[in-house]
Motif scaffolding. Structure first.
Motif, short mmCIF file in Angstrom:
data_model
loop_
_atom_site.label_atom_id
_atom_site.label_comp_id
_atom_site.label_asym_id
_atom_site.label_seq_id
_atom_site.Cartn_x
_atom_site.Cartn_y
_atom_site.Cartn_z
N THR A 221 45.99 34.95 36.68
CA THR A 221 44.87 34.07 36.38
C THR A 221 43.61 34.76 36.87
OG1 THR A 221 46.24 32.10 36.62
CG2 THR A 221 43.85 31.78 36.73
N ALA B 208 41.37 35.43 40.10
CA ALA B 208 40.96 34.22 40.81
C ALA B 208 41.57 34.23 42.21
CB ALA B 208 41.39 32.99 40.03
N THR C 48 47.20 35.32 45.44
CA THR C 48 46.41 36.52 45.20
C THR C 48 46.60 37.56 46.30
OG1 THR C 48 44.83 35.34 43.83
CG2 THR C 48 44.05 37.39 44.83
N ARG D 222 39.23 35.09 37.10
CA ARG D 222 38.15 34.20 37.57
C ARG D 222 37.61 33.27 36.51
NH1 ARG D 222 35.32 36.64 42.59
NH2 ARG D 222 36.92 38.10 43.23
N ALA E 108 44.37 31.48 42.95
CA ALA E 108 45.36 31.29 41.89
C ALA E 108 46.77 31.65 42.34
CB ALA E 108 44.99 32.14 40.67
N SER F 210 39.44 31.57 34.65
CA SER F 210 40.56 30.64 34.50
C SER F 210 41.48 30.98 33.35
CB SER F 210 40.08 29.19 34.37
OG SER F 210 39.38 28.82 35.53
#
Length: 144
Positions: free
Chosen positions: A75, A43, A14, A77, A46, A79
């Motif tokens: 991806t 995320a 990220t 939060r 991720a 998922s």
């Protein structure tokens, strides 16, 4: 001379994704997401993936041409995986890490092709939030 478009996927965490998006914004690239939106929705732990799909030439801006327009698998939060586009300079792309195996590469392409777009996901999230927002209530009794 234009560098050949690589047929490979790169993996970024990220923080690397945010750096790529900041670079795209600083150069004024047309395909990018706002960094604030990413901070809010992506995320934190991720891995995200970039797959170059075309060489984007800017004859009026040779200092940032060519760019590689990449499909981006994010991806969020929740998922879920969503896709977007991101313009990246070839030298920047070349420095990014590759995923571990070729088997994962085929799976990543399948996931990219099946993911909803960032716009579609954002619209569905807004609709979901609106459905979950409680109706405003008043102390008045219901009207019959």
């Amino acid at each position: 001379m234009t560098p050949d478009l690589p047929r490979t996927i790169r993996a970024v965490d990220t923080e690397q994704l945010l750096a790529l998006e900041r670079e795209a914004a600083a150069y004024g690239f047309s395909q990018r997401l706002p960094v604030d939106w990413l901070r809010q929705h992506v995320a934190a732990e991720a891995t995200h993936y970039l797959f170059p799909i075309l060489v984007h030439q800017l004859s009026h801006r040779p200092e940032v041409s060519p760019q590689w327009r990449c499909l981006l698998l994010l991806t969020v939060r929740t998922s879920e995986e969503i896709r977007s586009l991101l313009d990246v300079l070839p030298d920047t792309f070349d420095k990014l890490p590759k995923p571990a195996s070729t088997a994962s590469r085929a799976d990543l392409v399948r996931r990219l092709n099946g993911a909803v777009t960032q716009r579609e996901w954002s619209q569905s999230e807004r609709a979901r939030a609106e459905r979950m927002t409680p109706e405003t209530t008043s102390d008045d009794p219901p009207q019959r």
